[in-house]
Design an enzyme around this catalytic site. Structure first.
Site, PDB file in Angstrom:
ATOM      1  N   TYR A 153     -49.202  32.368 -22.125  1.00 20.55           N
ATOM      2  CA  TYR A 153     -49.333  32.984 -19.825  1.00 20.55           C
ATOM      3  C   TYR A 153     -49.667  31.797 -19.404  1.00 20.55           C
ATOM      4  CZ  TYR A 153     -48.610  35.614 -15.955  1.00 20.55           C
ATOM      5  OH  TYR A 153     -48.089  36.309 -15.307  1.00 20.55           O
ATOM      6  N   TYR A 211     -42.909  29.649 -11.505  1.00 21.45           N
ATOM      7  CA  TYR A 211     -43.651  30.866 -11.583  1.00 21.45           C
ATOM      8  C   TYR A 211     -42.891  32.902 -12.261  1.00 21.45           C
ATOM      9  CZ  TYR A 211     -47.503  34.529 -10.219  1.00 21.45           C
ATOM     10  OH  TYR A 211     -48.845  35.658 -10.719  1.00 21.45           O
TER      11      TYR A 211
END
Lengths: 407, 153
Positions: free
Chosen positions: A306, A356
């Site tokens: 992440y 994103y």
């Protein structure tokens, strides 16, 4: 290593769950500055694509887990999306939010459900449409925490100008730099490596070449974070389908087996002796996920970590034990995360250069790599793929260990 | 007033400058904190049962879970846990002072407080540098607690 929980005299390591559930379908919409659609539209489109990818019918779907982004999806628990799609036999339905850890955590609960007979095929979906034509990405996400009439202790954020998530992650990165001598060159090495991968991902929003000089030339957002330390903002949707290993046999796509799952939520006491800024929930999350999968750190072939910021990747590498605490900077400086490097990481460009979609970005690329469908950017060895999620200000961490092999 | 650390006299900067940044006001839970700041005292909650300090607004001690607490004056000394320099102009009132620093100071008593560091150029800010409270009267009603570098013997 913390001691394993015991139950009835037997060590609980989750080993019996290894390979019981698979990711059987993946749906990705177009990503980025795609205008004219709501978050709900992107969610529905991602779901349609995932069902088609898996070779399932809509009537096969009996579970739906929904993670909305900044643009709300109406209806309690995902019911509006359910009704738009005419999903009429759901055995499982919930809306969830643990920030960027949600995608991985949805997959974990879905995996438990299909492993134990509660449902057969659970859809997990994330969608968002915060970008508007003629408005920058910062306007969509930035500046949170402002109070028009600041009051009480919360009012101090407004009084002292500590706005948005950028300010918080900048402070975490700054703490790491102060403690361990980490530099912007180190953060920049991560940004450059991921841009190298993005160049080979047709879905990526930023594909033009980037050098370390380009990184340093990008404007400051909140020191020590440059613009190129920060993730993109995207419109789009991603859905995955979690099925039992048996239920996914002889389907359209090669199954991606879930070998290991874990979470770590360490809490923030915000006082002396507590350092969530540089010590995340990853070790707690890793412990159970790796014991379930029966792997060690050296078994990992590909990482999807992440990356809301470059710093998040650096601290996650340390907390999984790829290098010692504090040595993340020198570890990444040689470009080992990028194309041709020894530890292929965020091979779709991640959220810094790809798109994103919160925790769905590393998860989707993890599925693509495990299947061996990465095209030009496919890692040659992809037997064990590590996927991490991170939510809040390093508050939530989750781990998935994926593999194309059942065991 | 509890005198746990003795009352360190710190100059109160009565501001006669035009102050255009947002000015917070107390709510019920933080009223003694804001009132203390006006008098040049940094006030924290101290657990009546286990004696641990905490920031105002937390009803329960995270260690012993007691809901009983009293207000106690902190020393005003601490160290700079971390900081950032904000360049983004999120709030129109801050446009004039951007880039500016924001900081998290770890007080001697343990809790960490959001603030700004003053009397120090941004490029000289360092993690863990010793700091002390400065009481900055930004309006008739509100005194903000900022911090400045502290000389150590």
């Amino acid at each position: 290593m913390a001691s394993r929980a015991r139950h009835g005299g037997q060590a609980i390591d989750g080993r019996d769950l290894k390979g019981k559930a698979v990711i059987s379908g993946l749906g990705l919409t177009e990503m980025g500055r795609i205008y004219g659609h709501s978050g709900g539209w992107f969610a529905a489109e991602a779901i349609r694509l995932a069902i088609d990818d898996a070779g399932l019918e809509k009537t096969d779907i009996d579970g739906l887990l929904v993670n909305q982004g900044m643009t709300p999806l109406p209806g309690m628990g995902g019911v509006d999306l359910q009704n738009q799609l005419g999903l009429t036999n759901l055995r499982l339905l919930s809306s969830m939010n643990v920030g960027g850890a949600t995608a991985g955590i949805m997959v974990q609960y879905a995996a438990l459900a299909v492993s134990h007979g509660m449902a057969n095929h659970v859809l997990c979906v994330f969608a968002d449409a915060p970008l508007r034509e003629g408005r920058g990405g910062g306007a969509a996400y930035g500046g949170g925490g402002q109070q028009p009439q600041p009051r009480g202790m919360r009012g101090l954020y407004t009084a002292f100008g500590m706005f948005g998530v950028n300010a918080r992650y900048a402070m975490a990165a700054s703490r790491h730099m102060g403690m361990y001598g980490t530099t912007n060159d180190h953060f920049g090495a991560i940004a450059v490596a991921q841009r190298g991968w993005a160049a080979m991902n047709p879905l990526a929003q930023q594909r033009e070449a980037m050098t370390l000089e380009d990184y340093h030339a990008s404007r400051w957002v909140a020191e020590p974070l440059h613009l190129f330390d920060c993730c993109l903002v995207s419109n789009g949707g991603v859905a995955v389908i979690v099925s039992s290993a048996e239920g996914a046999r002889d389907r359209k796509q090669p199954p991606v087996y879930i070998w290991g799952m874990g979470q770590g939520h360490p809490g923030d006491l915000n006082r002396a002796g507590w350092d969530i800024e540089t010590q995340t929930g990853a070790p707690l999350s890793k412990e159970r996920a790796f014991s379930m999968a029966g792997i060690e750190i050296d078994d990992i072939d590909v990482c999807q970590l992440y990356d809301c910021y470059t710093y998040t990747v650096l601290v996650t590498l340390e907390d999984y034990g790829f290098c010692a605490k504090g040595e993340g900077g020198p570890f990444v400086a040689d470009g080992k995360l990028g194309p041709g490097g020894s530890l292929p990481t965020n091979t779709g460009g991640g959220q810094l250069s790809g798109y994103y979609m919160w925790g769905m970005t590393p998860l989707a690329e993890g599925v693509i790599q495990a299947r061996g469908q990465g095209g030009d950017r496919q890692a040659s060895k992809h037997d064990v793929v590590l996927v991490s999620g991170n939510g809040g200000i390093l508050d939530h961490h989750c781990t998935l260990v994926l593999s194309p092999h059942p065991a | 007033m509890p005198e746990e650390h003795g009352w360190t006299e710190v100059a109160t900067l009565v501001s006669d400058r035009d102050y255009d940044l947002p000015i917070p006001v107390a709510d019920e839970a933080s009223e003694p904190f804001y009132a203390g700041a006006k008098e040049g005292r940094l006030m924290l909650l101290r657990c009546s049962q286990c004696g641990r300090y905490r920031l105002p607004g937390r009803g329960r001690c995270v260690d012993c879970w007691s809901e009983q607490s009293e207000w106690a004056q902190a020393s005003g000394r601490g160290k700079l846990y971390s900081f950032g320099i904000m360049h983004q102009k999120y709030h129109p009132a801050f446009a004039e002072v951007t880039p500016y620093n924001y900081a998290l100071v770890e007080l001697e008593e343990g809790p960490r407080l959001i603030t700004n560091i003053v009397d120090c150029p941004n490029e000289e800010l360092r993690t863990d540098m010793p700091v002390e409270a400065v009481f900055d009267a930004v309006s008739e009603e509100t005194t903000l607690i900022r911090f400045r570098p502290r000389a150590t013997g």
